[in-house]
Design an enzyme around this catalytic site. Sequence first.
Site, short mmCIF file in Angstrom:
data_model
loop_
_atom_site.label_atom_id
_atom_site.label_comp_id
_atom_site.label_asym_id
_atom_site.label_seq_id
_atom_site.Cartn_x
_atom_site.Cartn_y
_atom_site.Cartn_z
N ASP A 1 -15.41 51.09 -34.73
CA ASP A 1 -16.65 50.35 -35.01
C ASP A 1 -16.89 50.24 -36.52
O ASP A 1 -17.36 49.19 -36.99
CB ASP A 1 -17.86 51.03 -34.35
CG ASP A 1 -17.87 50.84 -32.84
OD1 ASP A 1 -17.15 49.96 -32.34
OD2 ASP A 1 -18.62 51.57 -32.16
N GLU B 1 -3.03 49.49 -40.15
CA GLU B 1 -2.87 50.82 -39.56
C GLU B 1 -1.45 51.31 -39.83
O GLU B 1 -0.49 50.55 -39.66
CB GLU B 1 -3.10 50.68 -38.05
CG GLU B 1 -2.89 51.93 -37.24
CD GLU B 1 -2.95 51.65 -35.73
OE1 GLU B 1 -2.75 50.48 -35.31
OE2 GLU B 1 -3.20 52.60 -34.99
N PRO C 1 -7.13 63.58 -40.16
CA PRO C 1 -6.93 65.02 -40.08
C PRO C 1 -5.46 65.45 -40.07
O PRO C 1 -4.63 64.84 -39.40
CB PRO C 1 -7.61 65.41 -38.76
CG PRO C 1 -7.73 64.14 -37.99
CD PRO C 1 -7.88 63.05 -39.01
N ASN C 2 -5.21 66.52 -40.83
CA ASN C 2 -3.92 67.21 -40.90
C ASN C 2 -2.84 66.47 -41.68
O ASN C 2 -1.75 67.02 -41.88
CB ASN C 2 -3.39 67.56 -39.48
CG ASN C 2 -4.34 68.45 -38.73
OD1 ASN C 2 -4.73 69.49 -39.26
ND2 ASN C 2 -4.76 68.05 -37.56
N ALA D 1 -4.94 61.93 -35.61
CA ALA D 1 -5.31 62.15 -34.20
C ALA D 1 -6.51 61.31 -33.78
O ALA D 1 -6.64 60.95 -32.60
CB ALA D 1 -5.59 63.63 -33.97
N HIS E 1 -6.40 57.98 -31.61
CA HIS E 1 -6.33 57.92 -30.15
C HIS E 1 -7.65 58.27 -29.47
O HIS E 1 -7.72 58.30 -28.24
CB HIS E 1 -5.23 58.89 -29.67
CG HIS E 1 -4.00 58.87 -30.53
ND1 HIS E 1 -3.25 57.73 -30.70
CD2 HIS E 1 -3.43 59.81 -31.33
CE1 HIS E 1 -2.24 57.99 -31.52
NE2 HIS E 1 -2.34 59.24 -31.93
N ARG F 1 4.87 71.81 -41.66
CA ARG F 1 5.44 72.09 -40.34
C ARG F 1 5.86 70.77 -39.70
O ARG F 1 5.52 69.70 -40.19
CB ARG F 1 4.42 72.81 -39.45
CG ARG F 1 4.20 74.26 -39.87
CD ARG F 1 3.31 75.02 -38.88
NE ARG F 1 3.83 74.92 -37.53
CZ ARG F 1 3.11 74.45 -36.50
NH1 ARG F 1 1.89 74.01 -36.68
NH2 ARG F 1 3.63 74.42 -35.30
N ASN G 1 -4.43 55.60 -41.86
CA ASN G 1 -3.77 56.41 -40.84
C ASN G 1 -4.83 57.39 -40.33
O ASN G 1 -5.07 58.43 -40.94
CB ASN G 1 -2.57 57.17 -41.43
CG ASN G 1 -1.84 57.96 -40.36
OD1 ASN G 1 -2.34 58.14 -39.24
ND2 ASN G 1 -0.65 58.45 -40.70
N ARG H 1 6.40 58.70 -28.32
CA ARG H 1 5.91 60.07 -28.15
C ARG H 1 5.04 60.18 -26.87
O ARG H 1 5.19 59.38 -25.96
CB ARG H 1 5.15 60.48 -29.42
CG ARG H 1 6.07 60.44 -30.66
CD ARG H 1 5.35 60.89 -31.90
NE ARG H 1 4.93 62.28 -31.79
CZ ARG H 1 4.09 62.86 -32.67
NH1 ARG H 1 3.61 62.16 -33.69
NH2 ARG H 1 3.74 64.12 -32.52
N TYR I 1 7.58 64.42 -38.73
CA TYR I 1 6.91 63.74 -39.85
C TYR I 1 7.74 63.74 -41.14
O TYR I 1 7.29 63.20 -42.15
CB TYR I 1 5.54 64.40 -40.12
CG TYR I 1 4.64 64.33 -38.91
CD1 TYR I 1 4.21 63.10 -38.41
CD2 TYR I 1 4.23 65.48 -38.24
CE1 TYR I 1 3.41 63.02 -37.28
CE2 TYR I 1 3.41 65.41 -37.12
CZ TYR I 1 3.01 64.18 -36.65
OH TYR I 1 2.21 64.09 -35.54
N HIS J 1 1.31 54.58 -39.07
CA HIS J 1 1.68 55.86 -38.47
C HIS J 1 3.05 56.25 -38.99
O HIS J 1 3.99 55.43 -38.95
CB HIS J 1 1.67 55.80 -36.94
CG HIS J 1 0.29 55.57 -36.44
ND1 HIS J 1 -0.69 56.54 -36.52
CD2 HIS J 1 -0.30 54.47 -35.94
CE1 HIS J 1 -1.81 56.05 -36.07
NE2 HIS J 1 -1.62 54.79 -35.72
N ILE J 2 3.14 57.48 -39.46
CA ILE J 2 4.40 57.98 -40.03
C ILE J 2 5.47 58.05 -38.93
O ILE J 2 6.61 57.65 -39.13
CB ILE J 2 4.15 59.37 -40.64
CG1 ILE J 2 3.12 59.28 -41.77
CG2 ILE J 2 5.46 60.00 -41.13
CD1 ILE J 2 2.50 60.60 -42.18
N SER J 3 5.06 58.55 -37.78
CA SER J 3 6.01 58.68 -36.66
C SER J 3 5.93 57.44 -35.77
O SER J 3 5.00 56.64 -35.89
CB SER J 3 5.65 59.93 -35.82
OG SER J 3 4.36 59.78 -35.23
N ARG K 1 -0.67 59.20 -27.21
CA ARG K 1 -0.57 58.62 -28.57
C ARG K 1 -0.35 57.11 -28.53
O ARG K 1 -0.22 56.47 -29.56
CB ARG K 1 0.56 59.28 -29.36
CG ARG K 1 0.32 60.76 -29.62
CD ARG K 1 1.35 61.35 -30.56
NE ARG K 1 1.44 62.79 -30.39
CZ ARG K 1 0.69 63.68 -31.04
NH1 ARG K 1 -0.18 63.28 -31.94
NH2 ARG K 1 0.81 64.97 -30.82
#
Length: 144
Positions: free
Chosen positions: A86, A97, A9-10, A76, A79, A17, A73, A106, A22, A99-101, A110
Site C-alpha cells: 500500500d 523489486e 529485514p536481515n 521476508a 511475502h 550465514r 528488496n 525456493r 545468498y 531478490h538476491i536469490s 516465497r
Amino acid sequence: MKILVINGPNINMLGIREPGIYGKNTFADLLVLIAQTAREENLDIEQFQSNHEGALVDKIQECYGKVDGIVINPAAYTHTSVAILDALKSVSIPAVEVHISDVDARESFRQISYAGMACVHTIKGQGLEGYRQAILYLKQNYGK
Ligand code: CA2
C-alpha cells in the site's frame, strides 16, 4: 535522477550465514556496489535498511515528491506485507523489486510477492548484481 534503495529485514546479515543461498558478499559489499553504480551512472542514490516493517513504510512515504525511483528488496516482508504494498502504491513512484536469490525455486511461501504487485519490474536470482540491474532499469526507463 534520485533513487532510493531500500532493504528489509536481515539483509544487513548478508555474508554471515547461508552463503549457499545468498552468496559470500556482505552488506558492506552491497553498499559499495550501490555507491559505485551511483558514481558511474551519475545518479543520486540513497540507501536505507531496516528490520522494521513500519520504518520501511515511513521511508517509502518520505519519498513522495522527492525521489524519482525506488529499488526495493523487502526481504521476508515481500511475502507478508500488505502495508509495504500500500505504501508503494500511495507514493506512485516507479519501483523495481529485487531478490538476491531465485525465490521461484525456493519454498512455496516465497512465491507470493505483495510488494511486487506495486512494482514496474522484478529481478530475482542475480545476486547483488540484481541491484545494479534494477538501478539501470530505472535510469533507462524513467531517467531525466
Ligand atoms: O532473495 C532475497 O533477496 C530475499 O528477499 C532475501 C530474504 C528472504 O526472506 C526472501 O524470501 C528472499 C532474506 C534476507 C536475508 O536473510 C539472511 C538469512 C540468513 C543469513 C543472512 C541473511
